[in-house]
Write a protein that holds these residues in place. Structure first.
Motif, PDB file in Angstrom:
ATOM      1  N   PRO A 216       0.801  -1.262  -0.047  1.00 26.36           N
ATOM      2  CA  PRO A 216       0.113  -0.129  -0.063  1.00 26.36           C
ATOM      3  C   PRO A 216       0.809   1.169   0.000  1.00 26.36           C
ATOM      4  N   VAL A 217       0.206   2.153  -0.878  1.00 29.12           N
ATOM      5  CA  VAL A 217       1.070   3.624  -0.923  1.00 29.12           C
ATOM      6  C   VAL A 217       0.082   4.579   0.128  1.00 29.12           C
ATOM      7  N   ASN A 218      -1.145   4.529  -0.405  1.00 25.93           N
ATOM      8  CA  ASN A 218      -2.100   5.482   0.120  1.00 25.93           C
ATOM      9  C   ASN A 218      -3.652   4.877   0.165  1.00 25.93           C
ATOM     10  N   SER A 219      -4.176   4.887   1.409  1.00 21.12           N
ATOM     11  CA  SER A 219      -5.457   4.047   1.423  1.00 21.12           C
ATOM     12  C   SER A 219      -6.594   4.947   1.311  1.00 21.12           C
ATOM     13  N   VAL A 220      -6.507   6.261   1.218  1.00 24.68           N
ATOM     14  CA  VAL A 220      -7.564   7.147   1.258  1.00 24.68           C
ATOM     15  C   VAL A 220      -8.379   6.907   0.441  1.00 24.68           C
ATOM     16  N   GLY A 221      -8.250   6.825  -0.872  1.00 22.24           N
ATOM     17  CA  GLY A 221      -9.235   6.578  -2.042  1.00 22.24           C
ATOM     18  C   GLY A 221      -9.410   5.290  -2.305  1.00 22.24           C
ATOM     19  N   ALA A 222      -8.866   4.142  -1.640  1.00 24.90           N
ATOM     20  CA  ALA A 222      -9.074   2.875  -2.314  1.00 24.90           C
ATOM     21  C   ALA A 222     -10.379   2.294  -1.925  1.00 24.90           C
ATOM     22  N   GLY A 223     -10.801   2.670  -0.693  1.00 22.69           N
ATOM     23  CA  GLY A 223     -12.146   2.336  -0.371  1.00 22.69           C
ATOM     24  C   GLY A 223     -13.281   2.580  -1.233  1.00 22.69           C
ATOM     25  N   ASP A 224     -13.104   4.004  -1.849  1.00 22.65           N
ATOM     26  CA  ASP A 224     -13.892   4.855  -2.712  1.00 22.65           C
ATOM     27  C   ASP A 224     -14.016   4.201  -4.233  1.00 22.65           C
ATOM     28  N   ALA A 225     -12.820   3.570  -4.652  1.00 21.16           N
ATOM     29  CA  ALA A 225     -12.704   3.032  -5.903  1.00 21.16           C
ATOM     30  C   ALA A 225     -13.185   1.628  -5.737  1.00 21.16           C
ATOM     31  N   TYR A 226     -13.030   0.856  -4.663  1.00 27.30           N
ATOM     32  CA  TYR A 226     -13.700  -0.342  -4.418  1.00 27.30           C
ATOM     33  C   TYR A 226     -15.332  -0.517  -4.491  1.00 27.30           C
ATOM     34  N   CYS A 227     -15.619   0.482  -3.640  1.00 22.81           N
ATOM     35  CA  CYS A 227     -17.026   0.765  -3.819  1.00 22.81           C
ATOM     36  C   CYS A 227     -17.757   1.128  -5.119  1.00 22.81           C
ATOM     37  N   ALA A 228     -17.103   2.037  -5.829  1.00 17.85           N
ATOM     38  CA  ALA A 228     -17.750   2.034  -7.259  1.00 17.85           C
ATOM     39  C   ALA A 228     -17.602   0.811  -8.161  1.00 17.85           C
ATOM     40  N   ALA A 229     -16.481   0.429  -7.985  1.00 15.97           N
ATOM     41  CA  ALA A 229     -16.287  -0.952  -8.595  1.00 15.97           C
ATOM     42  C   ALA A 229     -17.432  -2.103  -8.301  1.00 15.97           C
ATOM     43  N   VAL A 230     -17.500  -2.501  -7.070  1.00 23.48           N
ATOM     44  CA  VAL A 230     -18.531  -3.556  -6.734  1.00 23.48           C
ATOM     45  C   VAL A 230     -19.782  -2.889  -7.028  1.00 23.48           C
ATOM     46  N   SER A 231     -20.291  -1.781  -6.920  1.00 27.76           N
ATOM     47  CA  SER A 231     -21.777  -1.316  -7.282  1.00 27.76           C
ATOM     48  C   SER A 231     -21.642  -1.360  -8.810  1.00 27.76           C
ATOM     49  N   LEU A 232     -20.919  -1.057  -9.753  1.00 30.59           N
ATOM     50  CA  LEU A 232     -20.960  -1.184 -11.070  1.00 30.59           C
ATOM     51  C   LEU A 232     -21.393  -2.769 -11.421  1.00 30.59           C
ATOM     52  N   ALA A 233     -20.411  -3.658 -10.673  1.00 28.51           N
ATOM     53  CA  ALA A 233     -20.473  -5.117 -11.006  1.00 28.51           C
ATOM     54  C   ALA A 233     -21.642  -5.764 -10.568  1.00 28.51           C
ATOM     55  N   LEU A 234     -22.225  -5.613  -9.273  1.00 30.51           N
ATOM     56  CA  LEU A 234     -23.327  -6.057  -8.818  1.00 30.51           C
ATOM     57  C   LEU A 234     -24.648  -5.449  -9.623  1.00 30.51           C
ATOM     58  N   ALA A 235     -24.656  -4.291  -9.851  1.00 34.54           N
ATOM     59  CA  ALA A 235     -25.907  -3.701 -10.575  1.00 34.54           C
ATOM     60  C   ALA A 235     -25.887  -4.241 -11.961  1.00 34.54           C
ATOM     61  N   SER A 236     -24.834  -4.567 -12.462  1.00 34.31           N
ATOM     62  CA  SER A 236     -24.694  -5.136 -13.825  1.00 34.31           C
ATOM     63  C   SER A 236     -25.035  -6.523 -13.932  1.00 34.31           C
ATOM     64  N   GLY A 237     -25.344  -7.293 -12.655  1.00 32.20           N
ATOM     65  CA  GLY A 237     -25.603  -8.403 -12.863  1.00 32.20           C
ATOM     66  C   GLY A 237     -24.499  -9.360 -12.679  1.00 32.20           C
ATOM     67  N   VAL A 238     -23.367  -8.851 -12.527  1.00 34.37           N
ATOM     68  CA  VAL A 238     -22.096  -9.791 -12.339  1.00 34.37           C
ATOM     69  C   VAL A 238     -22.195 -10.850 -11.054  1.00 34.37           C
ATOM     70  N   PRO A 239     -22.082 -11.976 -10.899  1.00 28.00           N
ATOM     71  CA  PRO A 239     -22.241 -13.103 -10.021  1.00 28.00           C
ATOM     72  C   PRO A 239     -21.408 -12.399  -8.613  1.00 28.00           C
ATOM     73  N   PRO A 240     -21.967 -12.425  -7.459  1.00 27.40           N
ATOM     74  CA  PRO A 240     -21.426 -11.988  -6.459  1.00 27.40           C
ATOM     75  C   PRO A 240     -19.928 -12.160  -6.328  1.00 27.40           C
ATOM     76  N   ARG A 241     -19.353 -13.539  -6.385  1.00 28.18           N
ATOM     77  CA  ARG A 241     -17.951 -13.742  -6.065  1.00 28.18           C
ATOM     78  C   ARG A 241     -16.892 -13.111  -7.070  1.00 28.18           C
ATOM     79  N   ARG A 242     -17.533 -13.072  -8.259  1.00 31.75           N
ATOM     80  CA  ARG A 242     -16.724 -12.352  -9.401  1.00 31.75           C
ATOM     81  C   ARG A 242     -16.966 -10.735  -9.194  1.00 31.75           C
ATOM     82  N   ALA A 243     -17.913 -10.350  -8.791  1.00 29.99           N
ATOM     83  CA  ALA A 243     -18.053  -8.852  -8.422  1.00 29.99           C
ATOM     84  C   ALA A 243     -17.068  -8.374  -7.415  1.00 29.99           C
ATOM     85  N   LEU A 244     -17.017  -9.118  -6.440  1.00 29.28           N
ATOM     86  CA  LEU A 244     -16.114  -8.860  -5.160  1.00 29.28           C
ATOM     87  C   LEU A 244     -14.616  -9.190  -5.631  1.00 29.28           C
ATOM     88  N   ALA A 245     -14.317 -10.089  -6.383  1.00 28.22           N
ATOM     89  CA  ALA A 245     -12.986 -10.292  -6.665  1.00 28.22           C
ATOM     90  C   ALA A 245     -12.347  -9.020  -7.792  1.00 28.22           C
TER      91      ALA A 245
END
Length: 274
Positions: A216-245
């Motif tokens: 890790p270099v900087n954790s400040v925005g990492a959770g926000d990037a994760y949130c955007a990614a998991v939101s887009l994946a699950l909203a698109s119908g990606v299976p849960p395990r694949r969405a989280l990965a």
């Protein structure tokens, strides 16, 4: 995916040092930088790079900080035409980070308190956080049929109606312990930093995914990037395990970048091999 992000838009004042100070302690040897931030803006910035068609809703001051924050969003294609310019100063976050990427943050809300819900509710995905007034978030969720995601940060008690309406709530492990009623939510994603992430449905854990190993270099925005990614994946119908990965790979890329609004690729570039 047509995405609305309702949330905070800040300027981050970041001091990086070898370690974080203890209460009452002054330490030297720090390095300073000033950059756009805010959980809402960070998530909008990430979602646009990941491939969403993003419109930002929030408020900034009629000041140079507001100009600076909005310019960074426009560079990645975020529509900022609905962001209000108000007389209050643009929000500021005072951030201290250490060599391991851990941080301490104090947020001064400023203009964020004047955010209003989207007037256009025809979106596929709505993402909000709790750095803008709670009643504004409630109104936005009630007015749309979009897949509605709440990043319940900073942690606070949530109204029953918001818990029932949310299609997904994203929290870290501290927020998971603090926010009451999450066992009633359709989907809850819990992040544990280097410990990975889990998906819970109506109080039952259904998926656990390991974190992607990274320095890790900087954790400040990492959770926000994760949130955007998991939101887009699950909203698109990606299976849960694949969405989280996939979201874990995005988070790893973000934590490896010094910026609160890191440079990212499109979402499919982070999908695990089939």
């Amino acid at each position: 995916m047509r995405t609305a992000v309702l949330g905070s838009i800040n300027i981050d004042l970041v001091a990086s040092a070898g370690r974080l100070p203890t209460p009452g302690e002054t330490i030297g040897g720090g390095a300073f930088r000033r950059e756009p931030g805010g959980k809402g803006a960070n998530q909008a910035h990430a979602a646009a790079q990941l491939g969403a068609d993003v419109t930002m809703f929030g408020a900034v001051g009629a000041d140079e900080d507001g100009d600076f924050a909005l310019a960074r969003l426009r560079v990645v294609g975020v529509d900022t035409g609905f962001v209000l310019r108000v007389s209050a100063p643009t929000g500021v976050a005072l951030i201290a980070t250490d060599a391991a990427g851990e941080n301490q943050i104090v947020v001064c809300s400023g203009a964020n308190q004047f955010a209003v819900p989207p007037q256009d509710t025809e979106f596929d995905l709505l993402i909000a956080q709790l750095e803008t007034p709670l009643d504004v978030v409630e109104a936005a969720f009630a007015a749309t049929s979009a897949f509605a995601v709440l990043n319940a940060s900073p942690a606070r008690d949530l109204p029953a109606a918001l818990i029932e309406r949310a299609d997904l709530i994203v929290v870290n492990e501290h927020e998971h312990r603090t926010v009451a009623g999450l066992n009633r939510v359709k989907r809850v994603v819990v992040t544990y930093g280097g410990g990975g992430s889990e998906l819970w449905m109506r109080g039952e854990r259904v998926v656990a995914v390991a974190a992607v190993p990274v320095q890790p270099v900087n954790s400040v925005g990492a959770g926000d990037a994760y949130c955007a990614a998991v939101s887009l994946a699950l909203a698109s119908g990606v299976p849960p395990r694949r969405a989280l990965a996939t979201a874990s790979a995005v988070g790893a890329a973000a934590v490896s970048d010094a910026s609160s609004q890191p440079t990212l690729l499109s979402l499919n570039a982070y999908e695990p091999a089939r």
